[in-house]
Design a protein around this motif. Sequence first.
Motif, PDB file in Angstrom:
ATOM      1  N   VAL A  96       0.873  -1.182   0.000  1.00  0.00           N
ATOM      2  CA  VAL A  96       0.000   0.000   0.000  1.00  0.00           C
ATOM      3  C   VAL A  96       0.903   1.222   0.000  1.00  0.00           C
ATOM      4  N   PRO A  97       0.437   2.348  -0.582  1.00  0.00           N
ATOM      5  CA  PRO A  97       1.295   3.533  -0.679  1.00  0.00           C
ATOM      6  C   PRO A  97       1.857   3.997   0.668  1.00  0.00           C
ATOM      7  N   GLU A  98       1.128   3.808   1.752  1.00  0.00           N
ATOM      8  CA  GLU A  98       1.608   4.251   3.061  1.00  0.00           C
ATOM      9  C   GLU A  98       2.848   3.462   3.512  1.00  0.00           C
ATOM     10  N   GLN A  99       3.019   2.249   2.998  1.00  0.00           N
ATOM     11  CA  GLN A  99       4.153   1.428   3.422  1.00  0.00           C
ATOM     12  C   GLN A  99       5.190   1.222   2.314  1.00  0.00           C
ATOM     13  N   THR A 100       4.898   1.674   1.097  1.00  0.00           N
ATOM     14  CA  THR A 100       5.855   1.508  -0.007  1.00  0.00           C
ATOM     15  C   THR A 100       6.104   2.866  -0.645  1.00  0.00           C
ATOM     16  N   ASP A 101       5.625   3.014  -1.863  1.00  0.00           N
ATOM     17  CA  ASP A 101       5.682   4.302  -2.555  1.00  0.00           C
ATOM     18  C   ASP A 101       4.407   4.422  -3.385  1.00  0.00           C
ATOM     19  N   SER A 102       4.439   5.268  -4.372  1.00  0.00           N
ATOM     20  CA  SER A 102       3.221   5.497  -5.152  1.00  0.00           C
ATOM     21  C   SER A 102       2.891   4.345  -6.108  1.00  0.00           C
ATOM     22  N   THR A 103       3.775   3.368  -6.226  1.00  0.00           N
ATOM     23  CA  THR A 103       3.508   2.196  -7.070  1.00  0.00           C
ATOM     24  C   THR A 103       3.650   0.928  -6.216  1.00  0.00           C
ATOM     25  N   PRO A 104       2.686   0.675  -5.343  1.00  0.00           N
ATOM     26  CA  PRO A 104       2.830  -0.433  -4.402  1.00  0.00           C
ATOM     27  C   PRO A 104       2.823  -1.829  -5.043  1.00  0.00           C
ATOM     28  N   ASN A 105       2.378  -1.945  -6.300  1.00  0.00           N
ATOM     29  CA  ASN A 105       2.357  -3.248  -6.969  1.00  0.00           C
ATOM     30  C   ASN A 105       3.607  -3.506  -7.810  1.00  0.00           C
ATOM     31  N   ASP A 159      12.668  -6.614  -3.287  1.00  0.00           N
ATOM     32  CA  ASP A 159      12.407  -5.229  -2.884  1.00  0.00           C
ATOM     33  C   ASP A 159      13.474  -4.764  -1.899  1.00  0.00           C
TER      34      ASP A 159
END
Length: 194
Positions: A96-105, A159
């Motif tokens: 999810v963007p809150e835990q990754t970045d704007s491209t969570p997939n 990742d």
Amino acid sequence: MVKEVLKTIAIFVISFTLVSFYVNKRVEMEELNRQIISLQEDINIERQHIFASNSIIDNMREHIDFLEKQVAESNEKIREYEDNIYDVTVTMYHPVPEQTDSTPNITADGTRFSINKASQYRYVAVARNMLKRWGGFLDYGDYIWVDAGNKSGIYQVRDTMNPRYVNHIDILETPGTSPYKYNKAKMRIVSYGE
């Protein structure tokens, strides 16, 4: 004439005694020769046993050398295995963007995945200090064994974690999976990826 008869008898007795003595000595010599021949045969048999034993000993030495080499190689593999174990902290993250970045997939290596099936991929993010590009020992695509309770298993490095983490692994989980943390986990490289 009595003297002549006595002389003849004496010569006969002496001759008989000498012949008997020589015959007995001849019999004793023949017996000694038989014993010598028997001893020589025994010696030859023992020599053959010694040669056979030496051959067996040589074969055993070769086998011992082979086994010692195998033990040394096994010990080296054990050392490599033990040197390949790292202490890590294992946690999880959701794509999810809150835990990754704007491209969570999309993982740091460009791998795309379905967010709703994230747990099925068995991907992990690792701390930067563990990646070769930052002086570590892992590359994207490497497979690792994580020993972390019920989350133990094989995962693939896909990742990267935030730079503040050190010796840390984050397991990618489908949204809705409850958070977990293993502070005293172990990790080892199983195989190198691409």
